[in-house]
Design an enzyme around this catalytic site. Structure first.
Site, mmCIF file in Angstrom:
data_model
loop_
_atom_site.group_PDB
_atom_site.id
_atom_site.type_symbol
_atom_site.label_atom_id
_atom_site.label_comp_id
_atom_site.label_asym_id
_atom_site.label_seq_id
_atom_site.Cartn_x
_atom_site.Cartn_y
_atom_site.Cartn_z
ATOM 1 C CG HIS A 86 10.729 -0.101 -5.617
ATOM 2 N ND1 HIS A 86 9.835 0.097 -6.640
ATOM 3 C CD2 HIS A 86 10.038 -0.701 -4.625
ATOM 4 C CE1 HIS A 86 8.656 -0.387 -6.284
ATOM 5 N NE2 HIS A 86 8.748 -0.871 -5.082
ATOM 6 C CE LYS A 124 10.547 -7.602 1.682
ATOM 7 N NZ LYS A 124 10.493 -8.256 0.400
ATOM 8 C CB CYS A 165 11.637 -0.563 -11.771
ATOM 9 S SG CYS A 165 11.628 -1.013 -10.016
ATOM 10 C CB CYS A 189 13.233 2.488 -9.565
ATOM 11 S SG CYS A 189 11.590 2.547 -8.855
ATOM 12 C CB CYS A 228 7.144 -0.421 -9.205
ATOM 13 S SG CYS A 228 8.439 0.544 -9.910
ATOM 14 C CG HIS A 267 0.072 -4.914 1.694
ATOM 15 N ND1 HIS A 267 1.165 -5.729 1.904
ATOM 16 C CD2 HIS A 267 0.242 -4.389 0.459
ATOM 17 C CE1 HIS A 267 1.944 -5.703 0.842
ATOM 18 N NE2 HIS A 267 1.415 -4.897 -0.050
ATOM 19 C CG HIS A 272 3.937 -3.801 3.779
ATOM 20 N ND1 HIS A 272 3.052 -2.766 3.627
ATOM 21 C CD2 HIS A 272 4.476 -4.004 2.544
ATOM 22 C CE1 HIS A 272 3.062 -2.336 2.393
ATOM 23 N NE2 HIS A 272 3.910 -3.086 1.688
ATOM 24 C CE LYS A 284 8.239 2.848 -0.391
ATOM 25 N NZ LYS A 284 8.598 2.484 -1.694
HETATM 26 N N1 MSP Z 1 0.058 -5.168 -7.324
HETATM 27 C C1 MSP Z 1 0.112 -3.756 -7.409
HETATM 28 C C2 MSP Z 1 -1.284 -3.157 -7.475
HETATM 29 C C3 MSP Z 1 -2.129 -3.670 -8.592
HETATM 30 S S1 MSP Z 1 -3.752 -3.015 -8.513
HETATM 31 C C4 MSP Z 1 -4.447 -3.471 -9.952
HETATM 32 C C5 MSP Z 1 0.825 -3.198 -6.192
HETATM 33 N N2 MSP Z 1 0.929 -4.026 -5.125
HETATM 34 S S2 MSP Z 1 1.658 -3.644 -3.759
HETATM 35 O O1 MSP Z 1 1.573 -4.829 -2.946
HETATM 36 O O2 MSP Z 1 2.954 -3.125 -4.019
HETATM 37 O O3 MSP Z 1 0.828 -2.483 -3.130
HETATM 38 C C6 MSP Z 1 -0.535 -2.660 -2.827
HETATM 39 C C7 MSP Z 1 -1.141 -1.371 -2.287
HETATM 40 O O4 MSP Z 1 -0.522 -1.031 -1.058
HETATM 41 C C8 MSP Z 1 -0.933 -0.184 -3.222
HETATM 42 O O5 MSP Z 1 -2.088 0.617 -3.292
HETATM 43 C C9 MSP Z 1 0.189 0.561 -2.568
HETATM 44 O O6 MSP Z 1 0.198 1.932 -2.857
HETATM 45 C C10 MSP Z 1 -0.137 0.328 -1.110
HETATM 46 N N3 MSP Z 1 1.013 0.533 -0.242
HETATM 47 C C11 MSP Z 1 2.266 -0.004 -0.354
HETATM 48 N N4 MSP Z 1 3.034 0.485 0.650
HETATM 49 C C12 MSP Z 1 2.311 1.327 1.413
HETATM 50 C C13 MSP Z 1 2.539 2.045 2.577
HETATM 51 N N5 MSP Z 1 3.702 2.066 3.200
HETATM 52 N N6 MSP Z 1 1.490 2.734 3.109
HETATM 53 C C14 MSP Z 1 0.244 2.700 2.551
HETATM 54 N N7 MSP Z 1 0.006 2.036 1.459
HETATM 55 C C15 MSP Z 1 1.030 1.407 0.811
HETATM 56 O O7 MSP Z 1 1.204 -2.043 -6.221
#
Ligand code: MSP
Length: 498
Positions: free
Chosen positions: A146, A295, A126, A143, A129, A21, A18, A292
């Site tokens: 989430h 989905k 949870c 949580c 996360c 990421h 998304h 935020k």
């Molecule tokens: N897998 C774990 C991270 C492990 S690192 C050793 C995880 N994955 S995640 O897919 O949920 O999130 C990946 C990254 O994207 C995290 O740094 C998270 O904070 C960031 N983001 C998730 N949603 C976001 C937004 N809406 N905006 C900006 N960054 C966001 O957590």
């Protein structure tokens, strides 16, 4: 050569990537590219976090094995990097043998030190996360990240004596003000560390999609006790080659996983006798209308759709210029289009087009020979130098938004200069010579932010090599010689309808 090692979090490939990421990867890429322009030997790693209960369940729901599921999903994460021009040096997957070995080695070392013991875990978990919660930390029994009710988990588990590191962690955070940035996040962690720090359950037995515990095949390593270690795997730890890059200079992460990266990761490293990263930099969230992405409300934005519609640079530019680095910000297509049209196209694109078209059509494609500078010329020359220095300082301090602002101010002053000099009225040599040089400087300064367009500017100028191989500092002075032949410029940015 000085080194610089930057990482992003590794994403859960539980669904397609998304915009959050994409945002994190873009920010890390801007920093990595800037460091390369400054002569650093950069290692920039990103990747996917592929084990754990969440992935196992998503795979089952999709009627696939976890392996098939993640293999299919990772394709989209790699595609995202490619489409966004993310210049990573390594894309690490936690299912790769090279990582599994390292994750087990860390576990083994901590166990050998006597800091892992077997007990019974009973508590709330949870799955979204992949994090344990105490009842008091829940929000209305749900949580806090989430909004879902955690599950009660009761199983035999190995525990890591994390509690032992409470004092050492507090001291480390206080002694190293850059360890957690921005300061607000540092204070949050320090305040949470006022409560007694509990030992951490680091293995699971109720499912099997994970890395086997080296001394007990019935258990798998807790997914965070696996994922965090990717930062060591990517540099080949414990091999001697890892010394080149470790410790990491920046772990770039979002605000929901600060505890994991500072307290959990910090104590794992202390226990294993490995140096801690220099900085854990926490960026904000990309929100939609202040909320935020979610989905359930259908507000998850697909970055690949945006790239297909607008191309990478307008999206990269928008996210960096709109969102203060370290704080939350809002995304909307309307504001992306506005910034694209009024800043990229009207300021930068317009400058490039005006100057280069003039040189191409009116000067037989050749950059004219300048004569003595007047005060306006002097001012522009000075501005190029001070912008390079000031934006450099801001970048060194990870103030991405401010640095980009400063560079765009230079582009804007270039347009004003051109307008005031009125080269079409006759006297044009200084204006076009300096204009061409300004475009060269802007190509270098903008390269970290909009690498594709910066390379186009470089190509229009017909300069040798690629813009990403230049030196940041060289943007402060001229680099296009009088008599140099340029190529026919094309429009740099498209305008989109509001
Ligand atoms: N897998 C774990 C991270 C492990 S690192 C050793 C995880 N994955 S995640 O897919 O949920 O999130 C990946 C990254 O994207 C995290 O740094 C998270 O904070 C960031 N983001 C998730 N949603 C976001 C937004 N809406 N905006 C900006 N960054 C966001 O957590």
């Amino acid at each position: 050569m000085p080194k610089f090692f930057i990482t992003t979090a590794i994403d859960y490939p539980s669904s397609r990537p998304h915009l959050g990421h994409a945002y994190e990867k873009i920010c890390a890429d801007v920093i990595a590219r800037y460091k390369r322009l400054n002569g650093f030997d950069v290692h920039f790693s990103t990747g996917t976090d592929e084990h754990g209960m969440k992935i196992q369940r998503c795979a089952a729901k999709a009627g696939k094995t976890p392996r098939q599921f993640v293999d299919g999903m990772v394709v989209h994460f790699k595609e995202l990097c490619r489409e966004l021009n993310i210049s990573y040096d390594d894309f690490i997957r936690t299912t790769e043998p090279r990582h599994i070995k390292v994750a087990q080695e860390i576990f083994r070392r901590i166990h050998e030190k006597g800091e892992i013991y077997k007990s019974q875990y009973e508590g709330l978990y949870c799955v979204e996360c992949e994090t344990y919660y105490l009842r008091k930390d829940l929000k209305d029994d749900k949580c806090p990240v989430h909004g879902k009710e955690p599950e009660m988990v009761r199983e035999e588990s190995y525990f890591f004596r994390m509690g032992k590191y409470q004092q050492k962690l507090i001291e480390h955070i206080k002694k190293n003000p850059d360890f957690i940035r921005p300061e607000s996040k540092r204070n949050e962690i320090l305040s949470r560390l006022k409560e007694p720090l509990k030992d951490l359950s680091v293995t699971r037995t109720s499912f099997d999609w994970g890395i086997k515990v080296p001394m007990d095949g019935k258990h798998i390593q807790y997914v965070w006790m696996d994922a965090l270690i990717n930062y060591l795997s990517t540099v080949g730890w414990p091999g001697p080659e890892s010394r080149k890059f470790w410790p990491a200079d920046v772990h770039l992460i979002g605000k929901d996983i600060v505890w994991h990266h500072t307290v959990i990761w910090g104590s794992i490293l202390m226990s294993a006798g490995v140096e801690l990263p220099r900085t854990v930099f926490v960026h904000g969230f990309v929100n939609i209308k202040g909320e935020k992405m979610s989905k359930s409300t259908g507000t998850v934005v697909d970055p690949l759709r945006l790239v297909a519609k607008y191309s990478a640079d307008p999206l990269r530019y928008f996210l960096i210029s709109e969102i203060p680095f370290g704080e939350d910000g809002d995304f909307s297509e309307d504001s992306l289009v506005t910034r694209n049209n009024s800043e990229l196209a009207d300021i930068l694109g317009n400058l490039v087009n005006r100057v280069l078209t003039f040189v191409y059509n009116k000067c037989d494609r050749k950059v004219p020979e300048p004569s003595d500078y007047d005060s306006l010329d002097e001012k522009l020359v000075h501005n190029m130098k001070s912008c390079t220095d000031e934006a450099g300082k801001l970048m060194d301090n990870l103030q991405l938004q401010e640095a980009l602002d400063r560079i765009m101010m230079l582009a804007k002053s270039g347009n004003e200069y051109f307008q005031t000099k009125e080269p079409w009225k006759g006297e044009s040599a200084n204006c076009l010579y300096l204009g061409a040089n300004l475009i060269r400087s802007l190509a270098i300064l903008m390269e970290p932010f909009i690498p594709g367009s910066a390379e186009k500017m470089w190509q229009f100028l017909n300069l040798p090599g690629s813009v990403h191989r230049q030196k940041w500092e060289s943007a402060g002075g001229p680099g296009v010689k009088p008599g140099h032949t340029i190529k026919k410029p094309e429009p740099l940015f498209r305008k989109f309808k509001d």
